[in-house]
Design an enzyme around this catalytic site. Structure first.
Site, short mmCIF file in Angstrom:
data_model
loop_
_atom_site.label_atom_id
_atom_site.label_comp_id
_atom_site.label_asym_id
_atom_site.label_seq_id
_atom_site.Cartn_x
_atom_site.Cartn_y
_atom_site.Cartn_z
N ALA A 25 -3.28 8.90 2.71
CA ALA A 25 -3.87 9.95 3.55
C ALA A 25 -5.38 9.88 3.66
CB ALA A 25 -3.47 11.32 3.02
N ALA A 26 -6.10 9.41 2.62
CA ALA A 26 -7.56 9.46 2.64
C ALA A 26 -8.10 8.61 3.79
CB ALA A 26 -8.11 8.97 1.31
N PRO A 27 -9.21 9.06 4.44
CA PRO A 27 -10.04 10.23 4.16
C PRO A 27 -9.59 11.52 4.83
CG PRO A 27 -11.08 8.93 5.84
CD PRO A 27 -9.83 8.20 5.48
N GLY A 28 -8.45 11.53 5.53
CA GLY A 28 -7.90 12.78 6.04
C GLY A 28 -7.87 12.91 7.54
N GLY A 29 -8.27 11.89 8.29
CA GLY A 29 -8.24 12.01 9.75
C GLY A 29 -6.83 12.17 10.29
N LYS A 30 -5.91 11.35 9.81
CA LYS A 30 -4.52 11.43 10.30
C LYS A 30 -3.82 12.66 9.73
CE LYS A 30 -4.17 6.38 10.57
NZ LYS A 30 -5.51 6.13 9.98
N ASP B 175 -2.58 9.97 -1.88
CA ASP B 175 -3.43 8.79 -1.94
C ASP B 175 -3.53 8.34 -3.38
OD1 ASP B 175 -5.41 7.37 0.14
OD2 ASP B 175 -6.27 7.27 -1.88
N ASP C 141 0.34 4.34 6.89
CA ASP C 141 -0.77 3.51 7.38
C ASP C 141 -1.13 2.57 6.24
OD1 ASP C 141 -2.76 2.50 8.94
OD2 ASP C 141 -4.20 4.07 8.44
N CYS D 35 -4.28 -1.77 10.59
CA CYS D 35 -5.46 -2.11 11.39
C CYS D 35 -5.68 -3.62 11.35
CB CYS D 35 -6.69 -1.36 10.88
SG CYS D 35 -7.04 -1.63 9.13
#
Length: 783
Positions: A378-383, A401, A445, A502
């Protein structure tokens, strides 16, 4: 002040004296000057209205000037004698044209003032060469100022409602002719570049001065870029442009070498990326990685709307526009007068700085309200905050995370953006089927090599090796199995898994997805729901993947101006088989369930999902490694050798038996705990003996109470004895008094039976209690 007459008294210039002209022919007669005078005198005899029509001298000057303009400029004269009289007449005509054009623009002196002036013939001469500006207006329209306006016949028609259709058609035809001519020129230029004699010399590694191109300094890199373009042009049309005796492989090797020298890639990574695209598209990909992606922010719909946020940022001097039609929350920033990470809107949680490509996995996941969603990394929390915003702060989001330091930033963004339905946890993503499961949707991710974000991190060009592309796919395969096992296939609204990276390499994308399809037959690929993106590979480099791989999506920086990204979406349709390979790579054979199913063959088998319920070890070192354990025999030799070396350093005798000393120390260390344990055992045995004695005493008391109960006669027995005694007395006496005595005895027996019932009722509660003998004695006394 009055009007001055200085300008009025000035007359026309006198006739040109050729003796004063330096550049002239020796035999130049003064004929042109005398020839113009009678023409001007003739014009004076006519009416002033017809003056514009009677100007043959001026018209002749114009007619003479036109061929001079159309003809090529003559070479510079070698001497003064070569200048003809026509040159002078042309110069006078040009001067006259210039003056007439200035008159057409209007004079500073108004027409009313001209009427007031008293013009006399002696002041201006008798030739009447002074003309009104209105008289020259009509012929000046036909005079050409520029080369394009030389043709008097091509006078444009005035645009009216009647001829608008014809003029537009004519205009369209002109445009079509120009386009056809331009296309013909391009085709001709292409033909000229494709001729055999214009083949580029790619393999010449020296410039005009003999220096090697591949080892040039920075200011000479343009030559290397030129060779890159030539190589790509040859590869696009190898049949026509390729050199004889050269193969396509040689050109590709040269292209790879030039890319490594020009862009600074390692040969391994450049070759891997070059395999993904054709030559020209690969060049565009490498070029796009040299320019940064635009700054993008995501609107937090939990606090504001995109229109309101855009208006407030524009007022602060930020130039922005929507990121695209595919997103309703993204804004692309072009220029900002204020730092975007310190504006009041940012601190209030109205937006978050997030790459446009990071929107895509969450959009593909499409979480619904009141669902349980897991974000494994999850970090840094955008998604995570994007998921919470789509769920409108309902349901529950588990943000996990493995890095505890990164989780702090995750918590900060969650609080700043006003998210209230999220639980933050710090586990390894591989442990989640054991820690928690049954989620409606899972977002993975996965950690990757970062070949899609080279524009952000240029170190990827050189620090990635072949070992990285073996370790990372292995971890990604285990993570995707854990994500699949964490989803509940019975979910009414969900049961979806989204896998994203990515990276643009096949090893981290299509191969991982194919591994999941092979190991988990209970999942299938579904459409991502994204409106743009290129399809995933089904065949590349001799590798063949499942046909449904077309449903995955690939994103490139040179195609969509976003970071390189990969998105795949799975649907879990059934439970995980019991014999499936787990995330740790261990086969889960449930033998106990198989035996129970064999004994109960009559019952239909119930499909149950296997869940790994092994306890989570506190330390990661306790987990069994898939790469083998310790070899104690081999390690023992090394440990003894190290111990002897340490003893030598300390000045001790290495030949001494340290093992015996260690055993004594171990015995001394274990002696004290053993003694304490023995004492504890003795104390517990004493307590047990005391408990036995107590049990015996209580059993003795119970036996004594039973004896007393047996010895004490009941009231019914006593009454029977009295009745028997009365019968005996009656037999002895034989008198008539026996009958009344029998009646009395019966009454007494009836009374005793009633007392017995009452005693039984009184004994019932006492027997349920302690059941002690004194209560029975008191009952006897009452009787």
């Amino acid at each position: 002040m009055g009007k001055g007459r200085r300008m009025i008294k000035q007359g026309p210039p006198g006739p040109l004296d050729e003796s004063l002209v330096t550049r002239k022919r020796k035999d130049a007669p003064p004929a042109p000057v005398s020839a113009q005078q009678p023409k001007k005198r003739k014009t004076q005899t006519k009416a002033p209205k017809k003056a514009p029509q009677a100007n043959p001298g001026r018209a002749g000057a114009k007619s003479k000037a036109k061929p001079v303009k159309k003809a090529a400029p003559p070479p510079p004269p070698q001497s003064d004698e070569e200048i003809s009289d026509a040159d002078f007449s042309d110069a006078e005509a040009g001067l006259d044209a210039k003056v007439s054009r200035l008159d057409a623009l209007g004079s500073d002196i108004e027409s009313e003032d001209l009427d007031d002036l008293d013009l006399q013939d002696d002041e201006f001469g008798d030739d009447g060469s002074v003309l009104d500006s209105g008289d020259d207006e009509q012929p000046l329209k036909k005079n050409a100022m520029w080369s394009d306006d030389e043709d008097d016949d091509d006078i444009e028609e005035k645009l009216t409602a009647a001829n608008i259709e014809g003029l537009s058609r004519k205009r369209d035809m002109e445009i079509a002719i120009r386009e056809a001519e331009a296309a013909a020129e391009l085709e001709e230029a292409q033909m000229q570049t494709n001729i055999v004699g214009d083949r580029p010399k790619v393999f010449d590694d020296e410039d005009e001065e003999g220096r090697p191109i591949t080892n040039l300094v920075t200011q000479d890199m343009q030559l290397l870029r030129t060779r890159l373009n030539d190589t790509i042009r040859v590869l696009d049309d190898f049949k026509n442009l390729g050199e004889e005796g050269r193969s396509r492989t040689e050109y590709r090797a040269q292209l790879l070498q030039d890319i490594c020298a020009y862009y600074g890639y390692s040969e391994f990574l450049a070759d891997k990326l070059l395999e993904l695209f054709p030559a020209r598209e690969a060049f565009a990909f490498f070029e796009a990685n040299e320019t940064p992606r635009p700054i993008v922010i995501r609107t937090n719909t939990l606090r504001t709307h995109r229109r309101e946020l855009a208006q407030s940022l524009i007022q602060r001097g930020v130039q922005l526009e929507p990121v695209g039609k595919w997103s309703k929350v993204g804004l692309q920033i072009f220029d900002s007068q204020v730092p975007l990470g310190a504006t009041p809107e940012y601190l209030a949680g109205h937006y978050i700085l997030q790459a446009a490509s990071s929107f895509l996995p969450v959009m593909a996941l499409a979480p619904q309200e009141d669902e349980r969603v897991l974000d494994m990394t999850a970090a840094p929390g955008g998604k995570t905050t994007h998921i919470a915003a789509l769920m409108k702060n309902t349901g529950c989001v588990f943000a996990n995370d493995a890095n505890k330091d990164r989780a702090k930033g995750l918590i900060g963004n969650i609080h700043r953006l006003g998210v209230r339905n999220t639980v933050v946890c710090n586990y390894s993503a591989l442990e989640f089927p054991k820690v928690m499961g049954g989620f409606d949707r899972v977002l993975l991710d996965a950690p990757c090599s970062g070949t899609g974000v080279i524009a952000k991190d240029a170190s990827v060009k050189t620090n990635k090796t072949e070992a990285d592309f073996l370790k990372l796919p292995h971890l990604q395969k285990q993570l995707i199995l854990a994500a699949i096992d964490s989803v509940d296939h019975h979910s009414k609204t969900g049961g979806y898994i989204v896998y994203s990276t990515c990276s643009v390499t096949v090893e981290e994308n299509e191969q991982v997805v194919q591994y999941a399809l092979n190991k988990r037959p209970n999942v299938k690929l579904v459409e991502t729901g994204l409106v743009f993106g290129k399809e995933g590979f089904t065949k590349i480099g001799g590798k063949i993947f499942h046909p449904s791989m077309k449903m995955t999506r690939r994103y490139y920086p040179h195609a969509y101006n976003v970071d390189g990204f990969f998105v795949a979406k799975f649907k879990k349709v059934a439970a995980t088989p019991a014999n499936a390979v787990l995330a740790g790579g261990v086969s889960a054979h449930n033998m106990g369930k198989a035996k129970s199913n064999s004994t109960t063959a009559s019952k239909p088998p119930v499909e149950e999902e296997y869940v790994d319920k092994r306890p989570v070890p506190e330390n990661e070192e306790e987990e069994d490694s898939d790469f083998g354990g310790w070899d104690d025999d081999e390690d023992k030799v090394y440990m003894e050798r190290a111990e002897r070396a340490s003893m030598r350093k300390k000045g001790k005798n290495p030949n001494a038996n340290p093992k015996a000393a260690r055993e004594k120390e171990a015995q001394n260390d274990t002696a004290a705990p053993d003694a304490a344990a023995k004492k504890e055992v003795k104390s517990t045995s004493a307590l047990a003996a005391a408990a036995k004695k107590e049990v015996k005493s209580t059993s003795a008391l119970a036996a004594a109470a039973k004896k007393e109960v047996k010895n004490t006669p009941t009231p019914a027995a006593a009454a029977k004895k009295e009745v028997n005694g009365s019968k005996a007395k009656a037999n002895q006496s034989g008198t008539s008094k026996a009958a009344p005595e029998k009646v009395a005895a019966k009454k007494e027996v009836n009374g005793t039976s009633k007392a017995k019932k009452a005693e039984a009722g009184a004994k019932a509660p006492s027997a349920s209690g302690a059941g002690s003998t004194p209560k029975k004695k008191t009952g006897r006394k009452s009787i």
